[in-house]
Design an enzyme around this catalytic site. Sequence first.
Site, PDB file in Angstrom:
ATOM      1  CG  ASP A 204      -4.051   8.632   7.617  1.00 12.63           C
ATOM      2  OD1 ASP A 204      -4.420   7.451   7.473  1.00 12.63           O
ATOM      3  OD2 ASP A 204      -3.786   9.384   6.675  1.00 12.63           O
TER       4      ASP A 204
ATOM      5  CD  GLU B  33      -2.660   1.183   2.604  1.00 17.83           C
ATOM      6  OE1 GLU B  33      -3.365   2.183   2.856  1.00 17.83           O
ATOM      7  OE2 GLU B  33      -2.600   0.198   3.370  1.00 17.83           O
TER       8      GLU B  33
ATOM      9  CE1 TYR C 113      -7.548  -1.595   6.576  1.00 15.51           C
ATOM     10  CE2 TYR C 113      -6.488  -0.760   4.593  1.00 15.51           C
ATOM     11  CZ  TYR C 113      -6.492  -0.952   5.951  1.00 15.51           C
ATOM     12  OH  TYR C 113      -5.437  -0.501   6.716  1.00 15.51           O
TER      13      TYR C 113
END
Length: 267
Positions: A65, A54, A178
Site C-alpha cells: 500500500d 473491494e 488482479y
Amino acid sequence: MTGPTMTAGTLETHLRSRRDDGRTLLMPYLTGGITPDWTDHLRAYAEAGADAIEVGLPFSDPTLDGVTIQEASNAALARGATVRRILADVAGLGEPAVPLVASTYYNLVLRDGPEAFCAALRQAGITGLIVPDLPLDEAGELTDVAAAAGVDLALLASPATPEPRLAEIGRRSRGFVYAVSLMGTTGERAALAESATALAERIKRSTDRPVLLGFGISTPEQAVAAGRGADGVVIGAALMRQVLDGSGPRPVGAFLASIRRALDKEI
C-alpha cells in the site's frame, strides 16, 4: 444496500456476466472502518455503478500500500477497526447490492486460521478475497479453503511476471485476475503507467477470467485508457484521498459515478 440484489452464484459468475454483456467492470476500494459512516460509502459506491466493491481490512504493517491507503488504514485502526467489527458492519447491511471483495494481508488470515477466516467472510456476505502478500506457490491451501467457503481468491500479476507464471496465475485465480499496473505501491498518479495495458493484454491471452487493472488509476480519463486493455478497473487511492480529506458518501459517490459514465461512454 440499495440497488439490484446479487443473485445466487459466485463472484466470477457475476463479473463474467457483466463483462460478457459488454460492460467495462468497475471495482472501487474502501478501507473498512475508515469513518463512523463508512458503510454509507458502500451504498454510495453501489448506487454510482460499481460492479463489485473491494473492502480493505486494515493491517498495521502493509507492504504493497502507498501513502494514501496506509493513511486510510491507520485512520481506521485508530478508530478501533478490527476484522470482526468490519465484518459485523457488513453483515448488518443485509444482502449486498453488488459483490464485496475483502482485501488484506496474510497475517490476518493466519490469526484465525484460513477456515475460520473464510467462513467469517462468507457469513458476512463477502464472496471474494485478495491477499497481495500471498505468493502463488503458497496459495493452494487458501484457494481451496476459500472455495469451500464460497469465496473466490483472486491472485495478482505484475509487469515483471513471466509468461509461464502468468498462465499459472490465470489458471489458479478465482473471481478475476488482479493486474498490478506497475512495479510499486498503490497511489494516485498523474498518468497511467505505460506497462498497464500491455500487462492486461498479456494476461488475457492466457485466461478467460475477467482481468481488472489497478494501482494508480486516478481519473476518468485514466480509467478509460485502462479499460481499453483490461476487462475493468480498480479505483482506490483517489477515492480514499477524498474520504480522508473529509468528503462524505455523496460527493465521493458522485466522483465514482463520473468514472462510470466515462467507461460507459467509451463502449
